[in-house]
Design a protein around this motif. Structure first.
Motif, PDB file in Angstrom:
ATOM      1  N   HIS A  36       8.535  49.290  75.332  1.00  0.00           N
ATOM      2  CA  HIS A  36       8.515  50.211  74.200  1.00  0.00           C
ATOM      3  C   HIS A  36       7.187  50.092  73.448  1.00  0.00           C
ATOM      4  O   HIS A  36       6.661  48.994  73.268  1.00  0.00           O
ATOM      5  CB  HIS A  36       9.686  49.900  73.267  1.00  0.00           C
ATOM      6  CG  HIS A  36       9.920  50.937  72.230  1.00  0.00           C
ATOM      7  ND1 HIS A  36       9.194  51.009  71.077  1.00  0.00           N
ATOM      8  CD2 HIS A  36      10.813  51.966  72.197  1.00  0.00           C
ATOM      9  CE1 HIS A  36       9.627  52.020  70.355  1.00  0.00           C
ATOM     10  NE2 HIS A  36      10.612  52.623  71.022  1.00  0.00           N
ATOM     11  N   LEU A  37       6.657  51.212  73.017  1.00  0.00           N
ATOM     12  CA  LEU A  37       5.350  51.214  72.347  1.00  0.00           C
ATOM     13  C   LEU A  37       5.355  50.497  71.008  1.00  0.00           C
ATOM     14  O   LEU A  37       4.318  49.996  70.580  1.00  0.00           O
ATOM     15  CB  LEU A  37       4.865  52.652  72.176  1.00  0.00           C
ATOM     16  CG  LEU A  37       4.547  53.394  73.476  1.00  0.00           C
ATOM     17  CD1 LEU A  37       4.114  54.829  73.179  1.00  0.00           C
ATOM     18  CD2 LEU A  37       3.498  52.666  74.263  1.00  0.00           C
ATOM     19  N   GLY A  38       6.496  50.431  70.338  1.00  0.00           N
ATOM     20  CA  GLY A  38       6.554  49.757  69.034  1.00  0.00           C
ATOM     21  C   GLY A  38       6.106  48.310  69.109  1.00  0.00           C
ATOM     22  O   GLY A  38       5.101  47.927  68.502  1.00  0.00           O
ATOM     23  N   PRO A  39       6.828  47.467  69.849  1.00  0.00           N
ATOM     24  CA  PRO A  39       6.414  46.068  69.965  1.00  0.00           C
ATOM     25  C   PRO A  39       5.038  45.904  70.613  1.00  0.00           C
ATOM     26  O   PRO A  39       4.243  45.064  70.190  1.00  0.00           O
ATOM     27  CB  PRO A  39       7.508  45.440  70.832  1.00  0.00           C
ATOM     28  CG  PRO A  39       8.703  46.302  70.603  1.00  0.00           C
ATOM     29  CD  PRO A  39       8.149  47.689  70.436  1.00  0.00           C
ATOM     30  N   GLN A  40       4.745  46.725  71.627  1.00  0.00           N
ATOM     31  CA  GLN A  40       3.440  46.612  72.271  1.00  0.00           C
ATOM     32  C   GLN A  40       2.314  46.981  71.316  1.00  0.00           C
ATOM     33  O   GLN A  40       1.219  46.426  71.391  1.00  0.00           O
ATOM     34  CB  GLN A  40       3.386  47.479  73.530  1.00  0.00           C
ATOM     35  CG  GLN A  40       4.186  46.900  74.667  1.00  0.00           C
ATOM     36  CD  GLN A  40       4.011  47.672  75.961  1.00  0.00           C
ATOM     37  OE1 GLN A  40       3.531  48.791  75.983  1.00  0.00           O
ATOM     38  NE2 GLN A  40       4.428  47.063  77.051  1.00  0.00           N
ATOM     39  N   GLY A  41       2.592  47.910  70.407  1.00  0.00           N
ATOM     40  CA  GLY A  41       1.585  48.344  69.446  1.00  0.00           C
ATOM     41  C   GLY A  41       1.170  47.267  68.458  1.00  0.00           C
ATOM     42  O   GLY A  41       0.125  47.367  67.831  1.00  0.00           O
ATOM     43  N   VAL A  42       1.996  46.233  68.312  1.00  0.00           N
ATOM     44  CA  VAL A  42       1.647  45.122  67.421  1.00  0.00           C
ATOM     45  C   VAL A  42       1.296  43.870  68.216  1.00  0.00           C
ATOM     46  O   VAL A  42       1.334  42.764  67.699  1.00  0.00           O
ATOM     47  CB  VAL A  42       2.760  44.833  66.392  1.00  0.00           C
ATOM     48  CG1 VAL A  42       2.919  46.001  65.439  1.00  0.00           C
ATOM     49  CG2 VAL A  42       4.081  44.502  67.062  1.00  0.00           C
ATOM     50  N   GLY A  43       0.981  44.060  69.500  1.00  0.00           N
ATOM     51  CA  GLY A  43       0.476  42.957  70.312  1.00  0.00           C
ATOM     52  C   GLY A  43       1.510  42.186  71.113  1.00  0.00           C
ATOM     53  O   GLY A  43       1.181  41.176  71.727  1.00  0.00           O
ATOM     54  N   GLU A  69      17.428  52.438  69.935  1.00  0.00           N
ATOM     55  CA  GLU A  69      16.256  53.299  69.740  1.00  0.00           C
ATOM     56  C   GLU A  69      15.402  52.811  68.567  1.00  0.00           C
ATOM     57  O   GLU A  69      14.182  52.773  68.654  1.00  0.00           O
ATOM     58  CB  GLU A  69      16.694  54.747  69.510  1.00  0.00           C
ATOM     59  CG  GLU A  69      15.542  55.727  69.479  1.00  0.00           C
ATOM     60  CD  GLU A  69      14.761  55.806  70.782  1.00  0.00           C
ATOM     61  OE1 GLU A  69      13.531  55.987  70.718  1.00  0.00           O
ATOM     62  OE2 GLU A  69      15.372  55.689  71.857  1.00  0.00           O
ATOM     63  N   ASP A  70      16.061  52.397  67.470  1.00  0.00           N
ATOM     64  CA  ASP A  70      15.333  51.937  66.291  1.00  0.00           C
ATOM     65  C   ASP A  70      15.075  50.428  66.299  1.00  0.00           C
ATOM     66  O   ASP A  70      14.498  49.889  65.368  1.00  0.00           O
ATOM     67  CB  ASP A  70      16.074  52.342  65.013  1.00  0.00           C
ATOM     68  CG  ASP A  70      17.470  51.741  64.920  1.00  0.00           C
ATOM     69  OD1 ASP A  70      18.021  51.314  65.958  1.00  0.00           O
ATOM     70  OD2 ASP A  70      18.014  51.701  63.801  1.00  0.00           O
ATOM     71  N   ASP A  71      15.494  49.748  67.352  1.00  0.00           N
ATOM     72  CA  ASP A  71      15.311  48.300  67.478  1.00  0.00           C
ATOM     73  C   ASP A  71      15.145  47.938  68.955  1.00  0.00           C
ATOM     74  O   ASP A  71      16.015  47.329  69.566  1.00  0.00           O
ATOM     75  CB  ASP A  71      16.517  47.567  66.872  1.00  0.00           C
ATOM     76  CG  ASP A  71      16.384  46.057  66.910  1.00  0.00           C
ATOM     77  OD1 ASP A  71      15.235  45.551  66.962  1.00  0.00           O
ATOM     78  OD2 ASP A  71      17.422  45.374  66.894  1.00  0.00           O
ATOM     79  N   PRO A  72      14.020  48.343  69.555  1.00  0.00           N
ATOM     80  CA  PRO A  72      13.851  48.149  70.998  1.00  0.00           C
ATOM     81  C   PRO A  72      13.836  46.692  71.437  1.00  0.00           C
ATOM     82  O   PRO A  72      14.202  46.390  72.570  1.00  0.00           O
ATOM     83  CB  PRO A  72      12.515  48.824  71.296  1.00  0.00           C
ATOM     84  CG  PRO A  72      11.791  48.853  69.996  1.00  0.00           C
ATOM     85  CD  PRO A  72      12.849  48.975  68.941  1.00  0.00           C
TER      86      PRO A  72
END
Length: 100
Positions: A36-43, A69-72
């Protein structure tokens, strides 16, 4: 992993086994890589999804993944993969006469 097991008071005679996956070999083989891009977006790259397996005699009997969806990453809602939920899953799979 030994330090984590000791911190959690899991002894050598426990049914639990703590194992690491430093190169994500098992993570990828199980298709549990968190992409998921969320966690990857913060490294947070090469991270494993929060999951639990019930394996008996080398056969996977159940898989639970804590992701929404809101907590990958499953950090806010890990309940599906915690011990009480997994014990309920195992009990639900048991047949009369099975040893748990």
């Amino acid at each position: 992993m030994t330090a984590w097991a000791q911190e959690q008071q899991v002894g050598d005679d426990s049914l639990l086994t703590f194992m690491g996956d430093p190169y994500s070999d098992v993570t990828r083989a199980l298709d549990m890589e968190l992409t998921h891009l969320g966690p990857q977006g913060v490294g947070l790259i090469n991270r494993c999804k929060r999951f639990a397996l019930h394996i008996q005699n080398g056969i996977v009997k159940s898989v639970r993944i804590s992701e929404r969806e809101d907590d990958p990453a499953g950090d806010e809602f890990p309940e599906d993969t915690c011990a009480p939920a997994m014990l309920n899953v195992i009990k639900g799979l048991a047949r009369p006469g099975d040893e748990l």
